[in-house]
Scaffold this active site. Structure first.
Site, PDB file in Angstrom:
ATOM      1  N   ASN A 159       0.802  -1.233   0.000  1.00 12.40           N
ATOM      2  CA  ASN A 159       0.000   0.000   0.000  1.00 12.40           C
ATOM      3  C   ASN A 159       0.832   1.280   0.000  1.00 12.40           C
ATOM      4  OD1 ASN A 159       0.704  -0.426   2.696  1.00 12.40           O
ATOM      5  ND2 ASN A 159      -1.195   0.447   3.478  1.00 12.40           N
ATOM      6  N   GLU A 258       4.594  -3.986  12.380  1.00 11.16           N
ATOM      7  CA  GLU A 258       3.627  -2.916  12.093  1.00 11.16           C
ATOM      8  C   GLU A 258       2.454  -3.586  11.401  1.00 11.16           C
ATOM      9  OE1 GLU A 258       3.723   0.205  12.934  1.00 11.16           O
ATOM     10  OE2 GLU A 258       5.795   0.406  13.616  1.00 11.16           O
ATOM     11  N   CYS A 292      -3.121   1.651   6.563  1.00  9.46           N
ATOM     12  CA  CYS A 292      -3.353   1.044   7.885  1.00  9.46           C
ATOM     13  C   CYS A 292      -3.919   2.082   8.838  1.00  9.46           C
ATOM     14  CB  CYS A 292      -2.047   0.489   8.428  1.00  9.46           C
ATOM     15  SG  CYS A 292      -0.747   1.713   8.451  1.00  9.46           S
ATOM     16  N   GLU A 470       8.237   2.800  14.450  1.00 10.93           N
ATOM     17  CA  GLU A 470       9.062   3.223  13.311  1.00 10.93           C
ATOM     18  C   GLU A 470       8.995   4.733  13.226  1.00 10.93           C
ATOM     19  OE1 GLU A 470       7.614   0.874   9.907  1.00 10.93           O
ATOM     20  OE2 GLU A 470       9.366  -0.400  10.231  1.00 10.93           O
TER      21      GLU A 470
END
Ligand code: NAD
Length: 489
Positions: A159, A258, A292, A470
């Protein structure tokens, strides 16, 4: 290597191992499709288990040399990578749109965001600070060094094909680690373009290896069972994340995960409604809903629910849908036909349970869209609690709206999910904003903001949305190991 024509999908379609483009050892190749037309863009080498081990060999061969470079040298190389990405931003954005489908404006936004991870970590590379203290007993000193964790396997989704790669490669390289990146097979081309950028920026051969592979399970498993590999950084679905955590357990590999999200978007009746609708459009529609962080469930206080729904529907209707490279397009196709089927199934399930699609709610009927993977922008009102659309990631341009009456109910509804990546809330009352932000069980909160992603901030989730962070300083710590030396002097 020249960086001309980076947007040409046929330019670099082999594996990138040890600083060279190489075919798959068994000659395998797979198709990469253009989501706007369903046609084959190009074919890419399909990495095998042997290739995966060759990539780990290359990362291993380069590891000691890279860890020994000065932080300043690593910083300068990352800075150069940021400059090159910025110079090549238009071509890179075209490449992202070609293989992912997103509107060019979204792709440009992604490339700028992705490049920032190289700039941010060029600045962090020189800040891997340790500690020195006297032991409480006074008998010795406690010295703590930060050292690179070692060879990293990086697995990324389709994505954000550029940003999910740089968000891992930037901190790993800054910390002194070498890496093997396995990009998603829907979008391997951008990752291969990153390899070229990093090579041109001066990254030594073997430090960054890129291994497109359709056989992702076998290839990643082989690397996670190679004793030289010390770290997995994965971005993708919670479902695959669970499988990889189990795989990584065999060798007790350090994991940063993640994973998926199910973001609630709360609108209180004291909110600035114009700002809330603007924020909703960003939180929902950036990347066509394939994020997300995408707002997945809108909870709107009863007094403003109708008006919010009306304004959101108006804005969704006005979006221009089409092939991502066409002028003025704001909403491209979804990534593949499976994604369209899943979105439609969730929408039909909600409608069958009593929700009303005030806008969209179907695949476009116009023949112009028939070959691509399009879905109409959709607003659903009166979505019933318990509908799967409120529990699962939609990953498409669909906004389900549910009403609530008071703050406690809003918090309870927002937290009623196994995910905990991000939550959004709009209110005109700062005290309420901070109180609710504290009560929301997610790693990130957008308070009167529909966008949280920032390379300088720690991005990540609670619960089944992940482990680790991150971005920011935390992002580099995930690639460093503390070494404690007890010393008497
Ligand atoms: P996915 O989990 O299907 O795939 C992610 C990656 O894992 C791909 O490279 C894929 O090839 C690989 N993979 C799939 N099965 C594997 C297996 N058995 N073993 C090893 N590797 C395997 O996810 P996706 O569809 O590519 O991406 C969408 C998902 O990613 C969504 O759930 C989204 O929320 C999540 N995501 C999370 C973040 C975050 O930062 N938390 C960011 C972007 C996307």
């Amino acid at each position: 290597m020249s960086l001309d024509n980076l947007s040409n999908p046929d330019l670099l379609t082999d594996l990138w191992i040890g600083g060279k483009a190489v075919p798959a050892s068994d000659g395998g190749r797979f198709d990469v499709l253009d989501p706007a037309t369903g046609r084959v863009l190009t074919t890419v080498a399909d990495g095998s288990v042997d290739d995966a081990i060759a990539a780990v060999d290359a990362a291993d061969g380069a590891a000691a040399g890279w860890a020994a470079t000065s932080p300043r040298e690593r910083a300068e190389i990352l800075r150069r990578a940021w400059e090159l990405m910025t110079e090549q931003a238009d071509d890179l954005a075209k490449l992202v749109t070609l293989e992912n489908g997103k509107a060019l404006a979204d792709a440009k936004g992604e490339v700028a965001y992705a490049a920032e991870f190289f700039r941010w970590y060029s600045e962090e590379a020189v800040r891997a600070v340790g500690q020195l203290m006297t032991a409480p007993s006074g008998a010795n000193k406690i010295m703590v060094l930060q050292q690179p964790v070692g060879i990293c396997v990086l697995v990324t989704p389709w994505n954000f094909p550029a940003a999910m790669a740089t968000r891992k490669i930037g901190p790993a390289l800054a910390a002194g680690c070498t890496v093997v990146l396995k990009p998603a097979s829907d979008t391997p081309l951008t990752a291969l373009a990153m390899a070229r950028i990093l090579d041109e920026a001066g990254v030594p051969a073997g430090v960054v290896n890129v291994l497109p592979a359709r056989r992702s399970g076998a290839v990643v498993s082989a690397m996670l069972h190679d004793p030289r590999v010390r770290k997995l950084s994965f971005t993708g679905s919670t479902e695959v994340g669970r499988v990889l955590l189990k795989e990584a357990a065999d060798q007790v590999i350090n994991c940063s995960m993640e994973l998926g999200g199910n973001a609630p978007f709360l609108v209180f009746d004291d909110a600035d409604l114009d700002a809330a609708v603007d924020g909703a459009m960003i939180a929902k529609m950036r990347n066509g809903g394939e994020a997300c962080t995408a707002a997945n469930r809108f909870y709107v206080q009863r007094g403003v629910a109708e008006e919010f729904g009306r304004r959101l529907a108006e804005r969704m209707t006005a979006l221009r849908m089409g092939p991502g490279l066409d002028d003025g397009v704001q909403l491209g196709p979804l990534v593949n036909t499976g994604a369209v089927d899943k979105v439609d199934e969730l929408v039909q399930g909600a409608v069958d349970a009593g929700a009303e699609a005030v806008v969209g709610g179907r695949r476009p009927e116009d023949a112009a869209y028939s070959d691509g993977f399009f879905y109409e922008p959709t607003v659903l009102l009166g979505v019933r609690p318990g509908s799967p659309i409120l529990d699962e990631e939609i990953f498409g341009p669909v906004a389900p709206i549910v009403t609530f009456d008071d703050e406690n109910e809003a918090i309870r509804l927002a937290n009623a999910t196994e995910y905990g990546l991000v939550s959004y809330l709009y209110t005109g009352d700062l005290a309420r904003g901070l109180r609710v932000s504290e009560a929301l069980d997610s790693g990130m909160v957008g308070l009167n903001r529909g966008l949280v992603s920032d390379p300088a901030a720690p991005f990540g989730g609670t619960k089944q949305s992940g482990i680790g962070r991150e971005g920011g300083h935390d992002g580099m710590l995930d690639y460093l190991e503390s070494k404690y030396i007890a010393v008497t002097w």
